[in-house]
Design a protein around this motif. Structure first.
Motif, mmCIF file in Angstrom:
data_model
loop_
_atom_site.group_PDB
_atom_site.id
_atom_site.type_symbol
_atom_site.label_atom_id
_atom_site.label_comp_id
_atom_site.label_asym_id
_atom_site.label_seq_id
_atom_site.Cartn_x
_atom_site.Cartn_y
_atom_site.Cartn_z
ATOM 1 N N LEU A 1 -22.118 22.860 56.772
ATOM 2 C CA LEU A 1 -23.133 23.392 55.866
ATOM 3 C C LEU A 1 -22.752 24.805 55.454
ATOM 4 O O LEU A 1 -22.357 25.615 56.287
ATOM 5 N N ASP A 2 -22.822 25.095 54.164
ATOM 6 C CA ASP A 2 -22.497 26.441 53.725
ATOM 7 C C ASP A 2 -23.739 27.324 53.794
ATOM 8 O O ASP A 2 -24.857 26.859 53.943
ATOM 9 N N GLY A 3 -23.512 28.633 53.728
ATOM 10 C CA GLY A 3 -24.600 29.584 53.786
ATOM 11 C C GLY A 3 -24.583 30.430 55.030
ATOM 12 O O GLY A 3 -25.202 31.488 55.073
ATOM 13 N N PHE A 4 -23.889 29.973 56.090
ATOM 14 C CA PHE A 4 -23.769 30.761 57.306
ATOM 15 C C PHE A 4 -22.303 31.146 57.460
ATOM 16 O O PHE A 4 -21.527 31.095 56.514
ATOM 17 N N VAL A 5 -21.886 31.567 58.637
ATOM 18 C CA VAL A 5 -20.508 31.986 58.871
ATOM 19 C C VAL A 5 -19.570 30.788 58.731
ATOM 20 O O VAL A 5 -19.769 29.755 59.374
ATOM 21 N N ASP A 6 -18.553 30.923 57.885
ATOM 22 C CA ASP A 6 -17.523 29.883 57.778
ATOM 23 C C ASP A 6 -16.212 30.550 57.367
ATOM 24 O O ASP A 6 -15.735 30.392 56.250
ATOM 25 N N ALA A 7 -15.641 31.300 58.306
ATOM 26 C CA ALA A 7 -14.397 32.028 58.038
ATOM 27 C C ALA A 7 -13.294 31.064 57.620
ATOM 28 O O ALA A 7 -13.169 29.971 58.166
ATOM 29 N N GLY A 8 -12.522 31.498 56.637
ATOM 30 C CA GLY A 8 -11.427 30.674 56.149
ATOM 31 C C GLY A 8 -11.874 29.417 55.437
ATOM 32 O O GLY A 8 -11.075 28.518 55.191
ATOM 33 N N SER A 9 -13.177 29.339 55.095
ATOM 34 C CA SER A 9 -13.763 28.132 54.471
ATOM 35 C C SER A 9 -13.442 26.885 55.295
ATOM 36 O O SER A 9 -13.219 25.798 54.754
ATOM 37 N N THR A 10 -13.447 27.040 56.623
ATOM 38 C CA THR A 10 -13.031 25.954 57.508
ATOM 39 C C THR A 10 -13.910 24.720 57.352
ATOM 40 O O THR A 10 -13.413 23.603 57.176
ATOM 41 N N GLY A 11 -15.228 24.914 57.429
ATOM 42 C CA GLY A 11 -16.125 23.777 57.282
ATOM 43 C C GLY A 11 -16.055 23.160 55.895
ATOM 44 O O GLY A 11 -16.079 21.936 55.745
ATOM 45 N N GLU A 12 -15.952 24.012 54.873
ATOM 46 C CA GLU A 12 -15.878 23.521 53.492
ATOM 47 C C GLU A 12 -14.627 22.682 53.278
ATOM 48 O O GLU A 12 -14.677 21.588 52.701
ATOM 49 N N LEU A 13 -13.484 23.185 53.725
ATOM 50 C CA LEU A 13 -12.232 22.447 53.566
ATOM 51 C C LEU A 13 -12.253 21.130 54.343
ATOM 52 O O LEU A 13 -11.752 20.106 53.867
ATOM 53 N N THR A 14 -12.841 21.155 55.529
ATOM 54 C CA THR A 14 -12.929 19.947 56.336
ATOM 55 C C THR A 14 -13.791 18.897 55.646
ATOM 56 O O THR A 14 -13.419 17.723 55.539
ATOM 57 N N SER A 15 -14.960 19.320 55.146
ATOM 58 C CA SER A 15 -15.849 18.395 54.448
ATOM 59 C C SER A 15 -15.205 17.850 53.182
ATOM 60 O O SER A 15 -15.283 16.644 52.895
ATOM 61 N N ASP A 16 -14.558 18.725 52.410
ATOM 62 C CA ASP A 16 -13.889 18.278 51.179
ATOM 63 C C ASP A 16 -12.805 17.250 51.497
ATOM 64 O O ASP A 16 -12.655 16.244 50.781
ATOM 65 N N HIS A 17 -12.050 17.501 52.558
ATOM 66 C CA HIS A 17 -10.986 16.564 52.944
ATOM 67 C C HIS A 17 -11.576 15.194 53.270
ATOM 68 O O HIS A 17 -11.069 14.159 52.810
ATOM 69 N N LEU A 18 -12.643 15.164 54.056
ATOM 70 C CA LEU A 18 -13.231 13.886 54.454
ATOM 71 C C LEU A 18 -13.745 13.106 53.250
ATOM 72 O O LEU A 18 -13.579 11.885 53.158
ATOM 73 N N ARG A 19 -14.366 13.802 52.301
ATOM 74 C CA ARG A 19 -14.931 13.108 51.141
ATOM 75 C C ARG A 19 -13.870 12.715 50.126
ATOM 76 O O ARG A 19 -14.026 11.731 49.410
ATOM 77 N N ASP A 20 -12.770 13.489 50.072
ATOM 78 C CA ASP A 20 -11.707 13.189 49.108
ATOM 79 C C ASP A 20 -10.759 12.092 49.606
ATOM 80 O O ASP A 20 -10.279 11.281 48.818
#
Length: 243
Positions: A1-20
């Motif tokens: 989930l975005d909006g809190f701490v996510d250094a290096g966009s780690t959670g975002e990149l992980t989620s994008d990878h799973l959905r892509d």
């Protein structure tokens, strides 16, 4: 989930990878109008010459995803709620019960005084000690601002559901950008924890390219090299000390 701490966009990149990379379909959509403070985190709109052309509509959803071997799992992603945390946590617990979820795993990145030239580490938190295994106790007991993911992990544990999270250590000087090695490290840890095949190797090229580019930029600055060497010495001394 975005909006809190996510250094290096780690959670975002992980989620994008799973959905892509994996097959997914929408299963649950939360009513974000009940959960977000739009003035605190204003969504992006695109103005094209003389009209509003696009709106980055905020979402909080759960997808049903199939891993590389066809095993199903649920992926919750989108905006971290600003409001009604307890109601959202209760709703998620209801879905956990309804769909028979056996384990919940969260992923995000945190900035750390570590060099990019060493293996990417992570701090594991869990509702039961058996889930974390043996790991260095880096932080001891600390007070930090709460995130919804942390509260959800605690509430699931209180309800008897196994839950854990990986806070991946991202070099603090890279925290504002995208650091693919952290997402790769996160995916591999999730694979070990869940037994899922998440096609993590597909991120290996991106992680290698990221490290090579960082290395090239560091080589052009004596100041950056000095910082990295100091972090390397600190990291190596810590690793030697903990065995």
């Amino acid at each position: 989930l975005d909006g809190f701490v996510d250094a290096g966009s780690t959670g975002e990149l992980t989620s994008d990878h799973l959905r892509d990379r994996l097959q997914a379909r929408r299963l649950v959509t939360f009513d974000v109008d009940q959960l977000l403070s739009y003035r605190a985190r204003r969504p992006v709109m695109i103005f094209d010459e003389d009209h509003w052309a696009d709106y980055d509509e905020p979402r909080l959803v759960i997808d049903l995803v199939k891993d590389a071997e066809g095993t199903g799992f649920l992926l919750m992603h989108g905006r971290e709620p600003d409001l009604q945390w307890e109601r959202v946590a209760a709703a998620v617990q209801g879905l956990v019960d309804q769909f028979g979820v056996s384990l919940a795993v969260g992923v995000h990145g945190i900035p750390m005084a570590v060099p990019h030239t060493r293996p990417v580490g992570a701090t594991t938190g869990a509702t039961r000690p058996e889930l974390t295994g043996v790991q260095p106790r880096i932080f001891g007991r600390v007070s930090v601002p709460a995130g919804f993911g942390a509260l959800l992990e605690r509430r699931l544990g209180e309800a008897g559901t196994d839950a854990m999270s990986f806070a991946v250590h991202v070099p603090h000087y890279l925290a504002q950008g995208q650091f693919a090695p952290a997402a790769l490290a996160a995916l591999r840890r999730v694979e070990v924890a869940t037994g899922l095949d998440l096609d993590a190797e597909a991120l290996e090229d991106a992680a290698t390219e990221s490290l090579e580019e960082i290395g090239r930029q560091a080589a052009e600055s004596e100041e950056i090299q000095s910082v990295v060497h100091a972090l390397e010495r600190q990291y190596d001394a810590y690793v030697e000390g903990v065995g």
